[in-house]
Motif scaffolding. Structure first.
Motif, PDB file in Angstrom:
ATOM      1  N   LEU A 118      -0.229   5.534   5.026  1.00  0.00           N
ATOM      2  CA  LEU A 118       0.543   4.987   3.914  1.00  0.00           C
ATOM      3  C   LEU A 118       0.220   3.504   3.814  1.00  0.00           C
ATOM      4  O   LEU A 118       0.202   2.792   4.825  1.00  0.00           O
ATOM      5  CB  LEU A 118       2.043   5.187   4.119  1.00  0.00           C
ATOM      6  CG  LEU A 118       2.947   4.586   3.029  1.00  0.00           C
ATOM      7  CD1 LEU A 118       4.098   5.538   2.697  1.00  0.00           C
ATOM      8  CD2 LEU A 118       3.519   3.226   3.453  1.00  0.00           C
ATOM      9  N   ILE A 119      -0.076   3.048   2.607  1.00  0.00           N
ATOM     10  CA  ILE A 119      -0.329   1.624   2.358  1.00  0.00           C
ATOM     11  C   ILE A 119       0.863   1.043   1.610  1.00  0.00           C
ATOM     12  O   ILE A 119       1.302   1.584   0.595  1.00  0.00           O
ATOM     13  CB  ILE A 119      -1.622   1.419   1.551  1.00  0.00           C
ATOM     14  CG1 ILE A 119      -2.844   1.825   2.387  1.00  0.00           C
ATOM     15  CG2 ILE A 119      -1.753  -0.038   1.108  1.00  0.00           C
ATOM     16  CD1 ILE A 119      -4.168   1.755   1.638  1.00  0.00           C
ATOM     17  N   ASP A 120       1.374  -0.058   2.144  1.00  0.00           N
ATOM     18  CA  ASP A 120       2.516  -0.740   1.537  1.00  0.00           C
ATOM     19  C   ASP A 120       2.052  -2.021   0.861  1.00  0.00           C
ATOM     20  O   ASP A 120       1.449  -2.894   1.493  1.00  0.00           O
ATOM     21  CB  ASP A 120       3.564  -1.064   2.608  1.00  0.00           C
ATOM     22  CG  ASP A 120       4.698  -1.915   2.059  1.00  0.00           C
ATOM     23  OD1 ASP A 120       5.242  -1.555   0.999  1.00  0.00           O
ATOM     24  OD2 ASP A 120       5.041  -2.948   2.682  1.00  0.00           O
ATOM     25  N   LEU A 121       2.334  -2.125  -0.430  1.00  0.00           N
ATOM     26  CA  LEU A 121       2.040  -3.318  -1.228  1.00  0.00           C
ATOM     27  C   LEU A 121       3.343  -3.778  -1.854  1.00  0.00           C
ATOM     28  O   LEU A 121       3.689  -3.360  -2.962  1.00  0.00           O
ATOM     29  CB  LEU A 121       1.028  -2.990  -2.315  1.00  0.00           C
ATOM     30  CG  LEU A 121      -0.457  -3.044  -1.954  1.00  0.00           C
ATOM     31  CD1 LEU A 121      -1.255  -2.157  -2.889  1.00  0.00           C
ATOM     32  CD2 LEU A 121      -0.970  -4.475  -2.022  1.00  0.00           C
ATOM     33  N   SER A 122       4.101  -4.596  -1.140  1.00  0.00           N
ATOM     34  CA  SER A 122       5.437  -4.960  -1.606  1.00  0.00           C
ATOM     35  C   SER A 122       5.656  -6.459  -1.535  1.00  0.00           C
ATOM     36  O   SER A 122       4.931  -7.193  -0.868  1.00  0.00           O
ATOM     37  CB  SER A 122       6.502  -4.224  -0.780  1.00  0.00           C
ATOM     38  OG  SER A 122       6.406  -2.829  -0.977  1.00  0.00           O
ATOM     39  N   ILE A 123       6.687  -6.895  -2.211  1.00  0.00           N
ATOM     40  CA  ILE A 123       7.007  -8.303  -2.304  1.00  0.00           C
ATOM     41  C   ILE A 123       7.508  -8.844  -0.965  1.00  0.00           C
ATOM     42  O   ILE A 123       8.106  -8.111  -0.168  1.00  0.00           O
ATOM     43  CB  ILE A 123       8.065  -8.518  -3.413  1.00  0.00           C
ATOM     44  CG1 ILE A 123       8.174  -9.991  -3.805  1.00  0.00           C
ATOM     45  CG2 ILE A 123       9.421  -7.955  -2.996  1.00  0.00           C
ATOM     46  CD1 ILE A 123       9.029 -10.242  -5.026  1.00  0.00           C
ATOM     47  N   SER A 124       7.231 -10.112  -0.711  1.00  0.00           N
ATOM     48  CA  SER A 124       7.816 -10.841   0.403  1.00  0.00           C
ATOM     49  C   SER A 124       7.520 -10.166   1.740  1.00  0.00           C
ATOM     50  O   SER A 124       6.406  -9.686   1.961  1.00  0.00           O
ATOM     51  CB  SER A 124       9.323 -10.985   0.170  1.00  0.00           C
ATOM     52  OG  SER A 124       9.911 -11.862   1.092  1.00  0.00           O
ATOM     53  N   SER A 125       8.525 -10.117   2.639  1.00  0.00           N
ATOM     54  CA  SER A 125       8.342  -9.523   3.973  1.00  0.00           C
ATOM     55  C   SER A 125       9.359  -8.417   4.216  1.00  0.00           C
ATOM     56  O   SER A 125       9.834  -8.229   5.336  1.00  0.00           O
ATOM     57  CB  SER A 125       8.484 -10.617   5.047  1.00  0.00           C
ATOM     58  OG  SER A 125       7.603 -11.672   4.814  1.00  0.00           O
ATOM     59  N   ILE A 126       9.694  -7.681   3.169  1.00  0.00           N
ATOM     60  CA  ILE A 126      10.706  -6.630   3.289  1.00  0.00           C
ATOM     61  C   ILE A 126      10.157  -5.444   4.084  1.00  0.00           C
ATOM     62  O   ILE A 126       8.971  -5.148   4.045  1.00  0.00           O
ATOM     63  CB  ILE A 126      11.218  -6.157   1.913  1.00  0.00           C
ATOM     64  CG1 ILE A 126      10.085  -5.571   1.052  1.00  0.00           C
ATOM     65  CG2 ILE A 126      11.900  -7.308   1.171  1.00  0.00           C
ATOM     66  CD1 ILE A 126      10.556  -4.947  -0.247  1.00  0.00           C
ATOM     67  N   ILE A 127      11.078  -4.764   4.800  1.00  0.00           N
ATOM     68  CA  ILE A 127      10.681  -3.588   5.590  1.00  0.00           C
ATOM     69  C   ILE A 127      11.608  -2.393   5.383  1.00  0.00           C
ATOM     70  O   ILE A 127      11.258  -1.265   5.737  1.00  0.00           O
ATOM     71  CB  ILE A 127      10.600  -3.919   7.092  1.00  0.00           C
ATOM     72  CG1 ILE A 127      11.932  -4.470   7.618  1.00  0.00           C
ATOM     73  CG2 ILE A 127       9.491  -4.921   7.364  1.00  0.00           C
ATOM     74  CD1 ILE A 127      12.824  -3.463   8.275  1.00  0.00           C
TER      75      ILE A 127
END
Length: 261
Positions: free
Chosen positions: A59-68
């Motif tokens: 799974l590749i995560d491309l999200s804003i900031s440093s959210i988890i």
């Protein structure tokens, strides 16, 4: 083309990821976005993954900031999570949490919420620990490169998840579709994409800085996905409940789709 927006752009002008987390994702009593930005995505992602269609090796995560918090459920269904970040500040903040170092942002309120939602909530499970184990790499990317992670070539993903990013990097609708196409190229044939975003927004503030958000509605998101060859499997929209003047979104959307083979 010159940009006429008076607002800063997330991926261009620098971004204080820690301040962003404190404003929008913390457990502080005056943090009003809990229902919209924390609970709504966590609960719906739990449902999306529970169906069992979205799973695999990568799974590749491309999200804003440093959210988890949007990755908790994903860590149950994917062996490896690759996180892509646009700047060093976001990477440093995320690594501080990943290494469980002193001063890392506190996410315990989000893992507790997910735990309470699950049937086996009486059996404690370390959600954050499991997610830490699943995150294999954090990679810096450049949106304007043909291969965003050049010189590194990523393996094709079973799923791409993107929370909040398309809304803030896109100047207009054409930009949104262009970046969506880039994200979809990271997928295997038949792969899945999950988008989480805000609707009808134009700005969000972090400290003294005001950042651009591209205004669009649910219909635009749906048409964009279908136009790029996706079949929509799940879509939920939540009307805004937060009372605050640091942003102007009207609703939150989560939408999951799979690519036609």
């Amino acid at each position: 083309m010159m940009d006429s927006s008076p607002h800063k752009f997330y991926h261009v002008h620098g971004f204080d990821s820690r301040q962003h987390l404190e404003h929008y994702f913390s457990d502080k009593p005056d943090m009003v976005f809990g229902d919209d930005l924390l609970k709504f995505p966590i609960e719906n992602l739990r449902q999306v993954f529970a169906v069992g269609h979205i799973k695999g090796d990568i799974l590749i995560d491309l999200s804003i900031s440093s959210i988890i918090h949007h990755l908790y459920s994903a860590s149950e269904f994917f062996k490896n999570i690759l996180v892509l970040k646009v700047n060093n500040r976001c990477i440093m903040e995320l690594k501080r949490w990943l290494d469980d170092r002193t001063g890392a942002f506190y996410w315990g309120h989000t893992s507790t919420f997910l735990q309470e939602k699950e049937e086996n909530s009486d059996q404690f499970e370390d959600k954050e620990g499991k997610l830490r184990s699943a995150i294999q790499h954090i990679v810096k990317y450049d949106l304007e490169k043909e291969n965003m992670t050049d010189p590194l070539v990523l393996p094709p993903a079973d799923c791409v998840i993107s929370a909040g990013l398309l809304d803030v990097i896109s100047k207009d609708q054409d930009d949104y579709i262009r970046y969506l196409r880039k994200f979809s190229k990271l997928l295997k044939p038949g792969g899945h994409i999950i988008l989480i975003g805000v609707l009808d927004a134009t700005f969000h503030k972090i400290g003294k800085d005001t950042f651009h958000v591209m205004s669009h509605d649910e219909d635009f998101v749906r048409k964009s996905l279908v136009g790029e060859g996706f079949i929509i499997d799940y879509c939920k929209v939540k009307e805004r409940t937060a009372v605050s003047d640091i942003n102007d979104y009207k609703a939150i959307i989560i939408i999951a789709a799979h690519k036609e083979k």
